[in-house]
Design a protein around this motif. Structure first.
Motif, short mmCIF file in Angstrom:
data_model
loop_
_atom_site.label_atom_id
_atom_site.label_comp_id
_atom_site.label_asym_id
_atom_site.label_seq_id
_atom_site.Cartn_x
_atom_site.Cartn_y
_atom_site.Cartn_z
N TYR A 41 -7.14 -3.71 1.08
CA TYR A 41 -5.75 -3.48 1.47
C TYR A 41 -5.00 -4.81 1.49
CZ TYR A 41 -7.52 0.96 3.31
OH TYR A 41 -8.12 2.18 3.45
N LEU A 42 -3.80 -4.82 0.92
CA LEU A 42 -2.91 -5.96 1.03
C LEU A 42 -1.64 -5.46 1.72
CD1 LEU A 42 -2.23 -8.57 -1.78
CD2 LEU A 42 -0.72 -8.16 0.14
N ASP A 43 -1.38 -5.95 2.92
CA ASP A 43 -0.29 -5.49 3.77
C ASP A 43 0.84 -6.51 3.69
OD1 ASP A 43 1.29 -5.10 6.13
OD2 ASP A 43 -0.21 -6.16 7.32
N SER A 44 1.97 -6.12 3.06
CA SER A 44 3.09 -7.03 2.83
C SER A 44 4.28 -6.61 3.68
CB SER A 44 3.47 -7.02 1.34
OG SER A 44 4.60 -7.86 1.11
N CYS A 45 4.50 -7.35 4.75
CA CYS A 45 5.60 -7.08 5.68
C CYS A 45 6.72 -8.07 5.40
CB CYS A 45 5.09 -7.24 7.12
SG CYS A 45 6.37 -7.31 8.37
N GLY A 46 7.96 -7.59 5.37
CA GLY A 46 9.05 -8.53 5.09
C GLY A 46 10.41 -8.02 5.48
N GLY A 47 11.34 -8.95 5.56
CA GLY A 47 12.72 -8.62 5.89
C GLY A 47 13.51 -8.23 4.66
N ALA A 48 14.81 -8.11 4.83
CA ALA A 48 15.69 -7.71 3.73
C ALA A 48 15.71 -8.77 2.64
CB ALA A 48 17.10 -7.47 4.26
N ARG A 49 15.69 -8.34 1.39
CA ARG A 49 15.84 -9.20 0.22
C ARG A 49 14.77 -10.29 0.13
NH1 ARG A 49 18.23 -6.79 -3.41
NH2 ARG A 49 18.79 -8.76 -4.40
N SER A 50 13.58 -10.01 0.67
CA SER A 50 12.50 -11.00 0.59
C SER A 50 11.82 -11.00 -0.78
CB SER A 50 11.46 -10.75 1.68
OG SER A 50 10.75 -9.54 1.44
N GLY A 51 12.12 -10.00 -1.61
CA GLY A 51 11.53 -9.92 -2.94
C GLY A 51 10.13 -9.36 -2.96
N LYS A 52 9.71 -8.73 -1.87
CA LYS A 52 8.32 -8.26 -1.79
C LYS A 52 8.02 -7.15 -2.79
CE LYS A 52 9.49 -5.52 2.35
NZ LYS A 52 10.91 -5.93 2.32
N THR A 53 8.94 -6.18 -2.93
CA THR A 53 8.69 -5.07 -3.87
C THR A 53 8.67 -5.58 -5.31
OG1 THR A 53 9.72 -3.48 -2.36
CG2 THR A 53 9.56 -2.85 -4.67
N TYR A 54 9.63 -6.41 -5.65
CA TYR A 54 9.72 -6.94 -7.01
C TYR A 54 8.46 -7.73 -7.36
CZ TYR A 54 12.42 -8.52 -11.10
OH TYR A 54 12.89 -8.74 -12.38
N SER A 55 8.00 -8.56 -6.43
CA SER A 55 6.80 -9.37 -6.67
C SER A 55 5.57 -8.51 -6.86
CB SER A 55 6.59 -10.34 -5.50
OG SER A 55 7.63 -11.30 -5.44
N ILE A 56 5.42 -7.46 -6.06
CA ILE A 56 4.26 -6.57 -6.18
C ILE A 56 4.26 -5.87 -7.53
CG2 ILE A 56 3.21 -4.46 -5.27
CD1 ILE A 56 4.26 -5.43 -2.46
N LEU A 57 5.42 -5.42 -7.97
CA LEU A 57 5.50 -4.78 -9.29
C LEU A 57 5.18 -5.78 -10.40
CD1 LEU A 57 8.69 -2.60 -8.69
CD2 LEU A 57 6.36 -1.75 -9.03
N GLN A 58 5.63 -7.02 -10.26
CA GLN A 58 5.26 -8.04 -11.24
C GLN A 58 3.74 -8.19 -11.32
OE1 GLN A 58 7.56 -11.44 -9.74
NE2 GLN A 58 8.80 -11.40 -11.59
N MET A 59 3.07 -8.17 -10.17
CA MET A 59 1.62 -8.31 -10.13
C MET A 59 0.94 -7.18 -10.90
SD MET A 59 -1.05 -10.00 -9.12
CE MET A 59 -0.49 -11.08 -7.79
N PHE A 60 1.40 -5.95 -10.66
CA PHE A 60 0.78 -4.81 -11.34
C PHE A 60 1.05 -4.82 -12.84
CE2 PHE A 60 0.76 -2.56 -7.07
CZ PHE A 60 -0.62 -2.63 -6.94
N VAL A 61 2.22 -5.26 -13.24
CA VAL A 61 2.52 -5.36 -14.67
C VAL A 61 1.64 -6.43 -15.32
CG1 VAL A 61 4.27 -5.96 -16.38
CG2 VAL A 61 4.88 -4.49 -14.46
N LEU A 62 1.49 -7.57 -14.66
CA LEU A 62 0.63 -8.63 -15.19
C LEU A 62 -0.80 -8.14 -15.37
CD1 LEU A 62 1.82 -11.78 -13.19
CD2 LEU A 62 2.06 -11.39 -15.64
N LYS A 63 -1.32 -7.41 -14.38
CA LYS A 63 -2.68 -6.89 -14.49
C LYS A 63 -2.80 -5.91 -15.66
CE LYS A 63 -5.69 -7.53 -12.23
NZ LYS A 63 -6.76 -8.54 -12.41
N ALA A 64 -1.82 -5.03 -15.80
CA ALA A 64 -1.86 -4.06 -16.89
C ALA A 64 -1.79 -4.74 -18.25
CB ALA A 64 -0.72 -3.06 -16.73
N LEU A 65 -0.96 -5.78 -18.36
CA LEU A 65 -0.85 -6.51 -19.63
C LEU A 65 -2.15 -7.24 -19.96
CD1 LEU A 65 2.71 -8.09 -19.25
CD2 LEU A 65 2.05 -6.27 -20.84
#
Length: 400
Positions: free
Chosen positions: A25-49
């Protein structure tokens, strides 16, 4: 193109090191506009590529959020932005019906909502991302967990303690990270200033500014999410407009009130900045808002805008004055509230619409004056038909 400058501080200094520890489990807690969702999606795209490039077996990643409209406005939009900016988007690999992108080795990133029982209880996956998990119930999450073979990432705004704190954090197989807007290098100075303008706003600043667990005290309205507005002829039907432009959005809502059952139904038609009056008129036309009949109650502080919309043929009129909000809210609190699932920004506002507090933390008889644009538009539409405000300073509730 993928370069080091593509990734925010959140990705480089927090998400990537945590991922490389190989937690379940990776638990990512953050405030507004911290970029957490965008960064996580980047990670999954990188793995898929990477898996597609080296011929690894195809893997499935599921991205799940509370509703499909929430996904389309958030994670799916971010995913497409990432793929397009890296020049790897291909329409032929995107299944619009099922919201699945298939990579060259057959690996997939799929998007579905937590309110889709067939998918939640359906086939297994290799990796899972629950987006804004504070809005997903634990039983749904548990069903997803037991069908996930490998890695699970959970992100959320810490509006309150919920199942992540009880069931996930503290496990030896869990790594937790924390981020704020300061971890997002890509925010403009204007966006940073807008966030920091709320430093004095108590619980909001604690949750969305500092990314710390908040206390959900003084929330004004409870509500239920619904798929669509009801079809009924025995309701009071109106529209509401709260004007904005540069920093504040213009919000247009459709409201139906059933006085017998004491129910208010709300649907968000528009929520965006930069709208001119002609854009508002186009939106009303696009949604086939009837002209000269159903009333549109708009912010009374903008008489010129109201006049222009009325000249276009709509029954647009000023709402009841914006002062004495507490009395108007008290009237609306007598009703059960229902908000459509596609009203993504409106739902977020409603969840955080609280009574203001003084410097000593005592509640005031006034709602907090931020993130209230949807709530104001709804109030104009839901309250004004029932108030006689023809005499300045005096009004009465009209029986309907």
């Amino acid at each position: 193109m993928i370069t080091e400058a593509t990734f925010s501080r959140n990705f480089r200094e927090k998400l990537l090191p945590a991922w490389n520890l190989h937690p379940r489990y990776l638990d990512s807690c953050g405030g507004a506009r911290s970029g957490k969702t965008y960064s996580i999606l980047q990670m999954f795209v990188l793995k898929a590529l990477a898996e597609a490039a080296d011929g690894s077996p195809a893997k499935i990643t599921s991205v799940v959020s509370e509703t499909l409209p929430h996904l389309k406005r958030g994670a799916i939009r971010d995913f497409k932005s990432i793929m397009q900016s890296w020049e790897i988007w291909n329409d032929r690999q995107w299944n619009r019906t099922d919201n699945i992108f298939t990579f060259s080795n057959g690996g997939m990133i799929e998007f579905f909502s937590a309110d889709s029982p067939g998918k939640v209880h359906g086939p297994a996956r290799d990796r899972l991302f629950i987006n804004e998990a504070q809005n997903v119930d634990y039983e749904t999450a548990r069903q997803l967990f037991i069908r996930t073979r490998d890695r699970i990432i959970i992100d959320y705004n810490p509006v309150r303690e919920f199942w992540v704190h009880e069931h996930i954090q503290g496990r030896p197989e869990c790594v937790s990270i924390h981020s704020t807007y300061k971890d997002n290098d890509f925010l403009t100075p204007e966006q940073v200033a807008e966030i920091e303008s709320n430093k004095g706003s108590g619980n909001w600043w604690r949750v969305y500014g500092e990314g710390k667990i908040g206390q959900a005290e003084g929330v004004i309205f409870d509500f239920t999410q619904i798929d669509a507005m009801p079809e009924s002829s025995d309701m009071v039907e109106t529209y509401g407009i709260d004007f904005g432009f540069t920093n504040d959005p213009t919000v247009i809502v459709h409201v139906k009130v059933h006085t017998g059952r004491k129910e208010i139904y709300v649907d968000q038609l528009e929520y965006r900045t930069g709208m001119l009056n002609r854009d508002i008129i186009r939106t009303l036309d696009a949604y086939k808002v009837p002209k000269r009949t159903i009333p549109i109650f708009a912010d009374a502080a903008e008489p010129k805008s109201i006049a222009e919309i009325a000249q276009a043929g709509f029954n647009c009129k000023p709402s009841y004055k914006a002062t004495r909000k507490a009395e108007q809210i008290a009237f609306m609190q007598q009703y059960k509230m229902f908000i459509t699932k596609r009203s993504v920004e409106g739902i977020k506002e409603a969840r955080n619409y609280c009574w203001a507090k003084d410097k000593d933390g005592r509640p005031l008889n006034e709602p907090q004056a931020f993130a209230d644009h949807f709530m104001d538009a709804m109030r104009y539409a839901a309250y004004s038909p029932f108030a006689d405000f023809r005499k300045s300073g005096h009004y009465k509730i009209i029986n309907r």
